[in-house]
Design an enzyme around this catalytic site. Structure first.
Site, short mmCIF file in Angstrom:
data_model
loop_
_atom_site.label_atom_id
_atom_site.label_comp_id
_atom_site.label_asym_id
_atom_site.label_seq_id
_atom_site.Cartn_x
_atom_site.Cartn_y
_atom_site.Cartn_z
N GLU A 116 2.81 34.03 25.89
CA GLU A 116 1.56 33.39 26.28
C GLU A 116 1.78 32.18 27.20
O GLU A 116 0.83 31.68 27.80
CB GLU A 116 0.78 32.94 25.04
CG GLU A 116 0.20 34.12 24.26
CD GLU A 116 -0.55 33.71 23.01
OE1 GLU A 116 -0.35 32.57 22.55
OE2 GLU A 116 -1.34 34.52 22.49
N GLU A 147 17.97 42.38 10.32
CA GLU A 147 17.99 40.95 10.02
C GLU A 147 19.22 40.54 9.22
O GLU A 147 19.54 39.36 9.10
CB GLU A 147 16.74 40.53 9.26
CG GLU A 147 16.65 41.05 7.84
CD GLU A 147 15.45 40.49 7.10
OE1 GLU A 147 15.67 39.87 6.04
OE2 GLU A 147 14.31 40.65 7.58
#
Length: 333
Positions: A116, A147
């Site tokens: 953004e 992960e």
């Protein structure tokens, strides 16, 4: 024949169960179980023990009550967040980047904040980067086990040529994600500034970062569902880091986004409106100024407020590190 097949199936179930049990007896599994038991974010919320008996309105009220705790938790972290912003501002000055890294929800939130920034502040897409365990495919679908690999975090940083000019923000609600810890250790080893963002006080990743940010939002409405309050806290903190860093880098005038990129019709109209708000001119005058400056909002405002021609205005802005208020003052003195 049917009996024999039934026995084979049962035998397979028993074997699978036995293998699963043997896997769980690994000491690392018990260690992780103990870690989860000690985490605030994994605890059971005493106020929602009967949530399965509530109607929809009661459930939503309970969620809303818990969400109110998030900004209060962040308020206690203003100091380390400020330190992180200063580190990012300094990195931007020397051509460094802000890099977010995380797994699951944490990784997705980092990517969301990163993508953004270019349209909001007209920065290169490489200036703020989001990395997620398992790569881009993990944005839409979980990549099992990603992960748990610290080397994968190191490899992902090397892939983007992470360097000592950059700032790394490791995001993990639990504060124990190996992928994040591996990346933080690598970043520190090459002299880069490191920041951790977790929701468990005294978490492991805090020990691997120069700056530790830890909004303690407490147990979730649904036990362990850290995409809720923890995720909300992380998103707010990431928004704060980028927004404050961009303001401190000259990307605003008053409280207006004057480096917005007019890349679509809505942003085109927003650019006109921003110029109008900053200069008190009408829409026609604002649009004419924008056309004259190739729709550079900051330059258009400078042109209207001081009368300086765009080619000179660019030089003035460069001399004042892109800060519009300073540039206006310099031309009006």
């Amino acid at each position: 024949m049917a009996k024999k097949n039934s026995d084979n199936v049962q035998s397979k179930v028993d074997n699978d169960h036995s293998e699963s049990s043997n896997q769980f007896t690994d000491e690392s599994d018990y260690s992780l179980l103990n870690q989860l038991d000690s985490m605030v974010s994994e605890g059971r919320n005493p106020d929602t023990m009967d949530i399965d008996l509530m109607d929809s309105k009661q459930i939503l009220t309970q969620i809303n009550n818990e969400d109110r705790k998030v900004p209060l938790a962040i308020e206690k972290c203003i100091e380390p967040i400020s330190e992180a912003v200063e580190a990012v501002v300094e990195a931007f000055k020397v051509g460094g980047r802000l890099v977010y890294i995380g797994a699951g929800t944490s990784g997705r939130l980092g990517i969301l904040d990163a993508v953004e920034c270019p349209p909001t502040f007209s920065i290169p897409s490489e200036q703020v980067v989001g990395l997620i365990a398992g790569g881009n495919k993990a944005i839409l679908k979980a990549v099992e086990g990603a992960e748990d690999d610290p080397q994968m975090g190191i490899d992902d940083l090397k892939h983007i040529q992470f360097c000592d000019k950059d700032v790394l923000v490791g995001i993990a609600a639990s504060g124990r994600t190996p992928y994040v810890i591996g990346s933080l250790d690598y970043a520190k080893s090459i002299g880069a500034k490191t920041v951790s963002l977790s929701c468990n006080p005294g978490s492991e990743i805090d020990k691997h970062a120069d700056i530790a940010i830890c909004p303690v939002v407490g147990p979730e409405v649904l036990t362990g569902s850290t995409r809720m309050k923890s995720g909300t806290a992380q998103k707010l903190v990431l928004n704060m880091i980028t927004t404050a860093s961009m303001i401190r880098s000259g990307k605003s005038y008053e409280n207006l986004m004057v480096d917005v990129s007019a890349s679509n019709k809505k942003l085109h109209m927003r650019a006109i409106r921003i110029v109008m708000q900053a200069t008190q001119v009408d829409a026609y005058t604002a649009e004419q100024a924008l056309k004259k400056t190739n729709f550079m909002v900051k330059l258009s405002i400078l042109h209207i407020l001081t009368g300086v021609e765009p080619h000179l205005g660019r030089k003035i802005l460069q001399q004042n590190d892109g800060f519009l208020r300073r540039s206006v003052a310099a031309l009006n003195t």
